[in-house]
Every structure is written in structure tokens, then in C-alpha cells.
Design a protein around this motif. Structure first.
Motif, short mmCIF file in Angstrom:
data_model
loop_
_atom_site.label_atom_id
_atom_site.label_comp_id
_atom_site.label_asym_id
_atom_site.label_seq_id
_atom_site.Cartn_x
_atom_site.Cartn_y
_atom_site.Cartn_z
N UNK A 6 17.96 43.83 56.48
CA UNK A 6 18.00 43.71 57.94
C UNK A 6 17.96 42.32 58.33
N UNK A 7 18.80 41.91 59.21
CA UNK A 7 19.03 40.57 59.69
C UNK A 7 18.89 40.57 61.20
N UNK A 8 17.78 39.66 61.68
CA UNK A 8 17.90 39.59 63.15
C UNK A 8 18.94 38.58 63.73
N UNK A 9 19.26 38.66 64.86
CA UNK A 9 20.11 37.73 65.31
C UNK A 9 19.52 36.79 66.45
N UNK A 10 19.98 35.48 66.31
CA UNK A 10 19.34 34.59 67.17
C UNK A 10 20.14 33.31 66.98
N UNK A 11 20.16 32.18 68.10
CA UNK A 11 20.84 30.92 67.84
C UNK A 11 20.14 30.15 67.01
N UNK A 12 20.71 29.83 65.92
CA UNK A 12 20.08 28.83 64.97
C UNK A 12 21.14 27.75 64.95
N UNK A 13 21.86 27.46 65.88
CA UNK A 13 22.73 26.23 65.85
C UNK A 13 21.86 24.81 65.89
N UNK A 14 20.66 24.90 66.35
CA UNK A 14 19.93 23.35 66.23
C UNK A 14 19.40 23.41 64.84
N UNK A 15 19.71 24.42 63.82
CA UNK A 15 18.85 24.34 62.49
C UNK A 15 19.89 23.99 61.67
N UNK A 16 19.53 23.22 60.49
CA UNK A 16 20.57 22.79 59.41
C UNK A 16 21.21 24.08 58.61
N UNK A 17 20.35 25.35 58.81
CA UNK A 17 21.17 26.46 58.05
C UNK A 17 21.20 27.34 58.97
N UNK A 18 22.41 28.22 58.79
CA UNK A 18 22.67 29.33 59.96
C UNK A 18 22.08 30.80 59.41
N UNK A 19 21.64 30.61 58.08
CA UNK A 19 21.03 31.87 57.87
C UNK A 19 19.59 31.46 57.12
N UNK A 20 18.64 32.07 57.49
CA UNK A 20 17.28 32.11 56.98
C UNK A 20 16.92 33.35 56.48
N UNK A 21 16.45 33.30 55.00
CA UNK A 21 16.22 34.62 54.49
C UNK A 21 14.73 34.60 54.04
N UNK A 22 13.99 35.69 54.82
CA UNK A 22 12.42 35.73 54.76
C UNK A 22 12.07 36.58 53.51
N UNK A 23 10.74 36.84 53.72
CA UNK A 23 10.37 37.74 52.42
C UNK A 23 10.78 38.98 52.20
N UNK A 24 10.83 39.81 53.38
CA UNK A 24 11.55 41.09 53.15
C UNK A 24 12.64 41.20 52.59
#
Length: 178
Positions: free
Chosen positions: A130-148
Motif C-alpha cells: 500500500x502506497x499513499x499519494x502526496x506531493x513529495x517534489x520538495x524532497x530528494x526521494x520521490x518514494x518513501x518506503x515505511x515499516x509496513x
């Protein structure tokens, strides 16, 4: 030879943990991840402090199709993704806002984000997460992978490593539903 019984006891206590660790994959703090659903490869940050995975998207719009909840969005990973993507929504997640990220008078301490199911490939391992959608353009990485998601990958994260599993290669993988 009194040490022998203690060595045996120690090995019996450690054995179950050694087996569990042997089934884990070691990943770096940052990895290259293939998104086969979008024919795309992106850089990701593996974050054990985050619970969910987040993908950078823009112009996120929820809508109904045949009575089901769907979401339309554009990938916000580079300039090449100018076409909309439509996916069924798995659910809506409530992401806790940080103290500096909300107005106390608003009384809303979370952000609601649409969540989709997505196939991710890291190294030779393919999983549906499961991946939530949000604007991460201000961050270095377009994908963050959490503990789940990291749990689904059987991941151990070594923050001293980068791209520990190499280029994604799940061409023959069929374990996305494991």
C-alpha cells in the motif's frame, strides 16, 4: 569442562533468532526501486520511522467509478509524466502532521491521503504494498518506503549502505502477492 553446558544453552537460545535473521534481506538507506505498474524506476528512501509508503504525486483527485472509490493523479517524479493515472483506492490513510505542519486553531492534526496498491521491486524481490499519494517534489526521494512495506520485503535496513541490492531485477519474479 563446565563451559560446555553454557555454550549449548547459549546456542539453543540464539538459534531461533539466527534463523529469523537468515530469512531477511539487507537493504541500504536508499535503494533503486522499480514500479512495474508504471514502467518506471525511482530512487527511494527506506524509513523505519515511517509506517506507510508514500509516492510523489500531484493533482490528486478522488472520484467514484461504478460505485467504487478511485483516484486520478500525475506522477511527480520528473517532467516526463504528463499523463494522468487512474487507480482504484485501497483506503484513505490518516497521516499525523508534525507540530510545525498544522494550524492549532484548525484542530486537524492529520492529513487524509488516498492509498493505492502498487507493485514494488527492490533487488530481485517483488511485493505488492500500500502506497499513499502526496506531493513529495520538495524532497530528494520521490518514494518513501515505511515499516509496513519493509516488513513485506523481509527487510533489515543498514543505514551505512546505499543501493545494497543493486538494480531492480524482478523480470521473472512472481511473488508480488506473498
Amino acid at each position: 569442562m563446565r563451559a560446555r553446558p553454557y555454550a549449548l544453552l547459549l546456542s539453543l537460545l540464539v538459534a531461533p533468532f539466527a534463523h529469523a535473521a537468515a530469512e531477511k534481506n539487507i537493504y541500504g538507506l536508499n535503494e533503486r526501486v522499480a514500479l512495474p505498474d508504471f514502467d518506471l524506476e525511482v530512487s527511494a528512501k527506506l524509513d523505519t520511522g515511517a509506517q506507510t509508503a508514500s509516492l510523489s504525486a500531484r493533482d490528486i483527485e478522488r472520484f467514484k467509478r461504478n460505485g467504487e472509490s478511485w483516484v486520478r493523479f500525475y506522477l511527480a517524479v520528473d517532467e516526463a509524466h504528463a499523463h494522468p493515472i487512474e487507480r482504484p483506492m485501497a483506503r484513505v490513510s490518516r497521516i499525523k502532521r508534525r507540530a510545525g505542519d498544522f494550524d492549532p486553531e484548525e484542530e486537524k492534526t492529520y492529513t487524509a491521503r488516498p492509498v493505492i496498491e502498487l507493485n514494488l521491486c527492490m533487488g530481485k524481490t517483488l511485493r505488492t504494498v500500500e502506497v499513499n499519494l502526496t506531493d513529495r517534489s520538495a524532497f530528494q526521494y520521490p518514494l518513501l518506503i515505511g515499516s509496513d512495506a519493509l516488513t513485506r520485503f523481509g527487510a533489515l535496513v543498514d543505514p551505512s549502505l546505499t543501493n545494497a541490492v543493486g538494480k531492480p531485477d524482478c523480470a521473472n519474479a512472481s511473488d508480488a502477492d506473498e
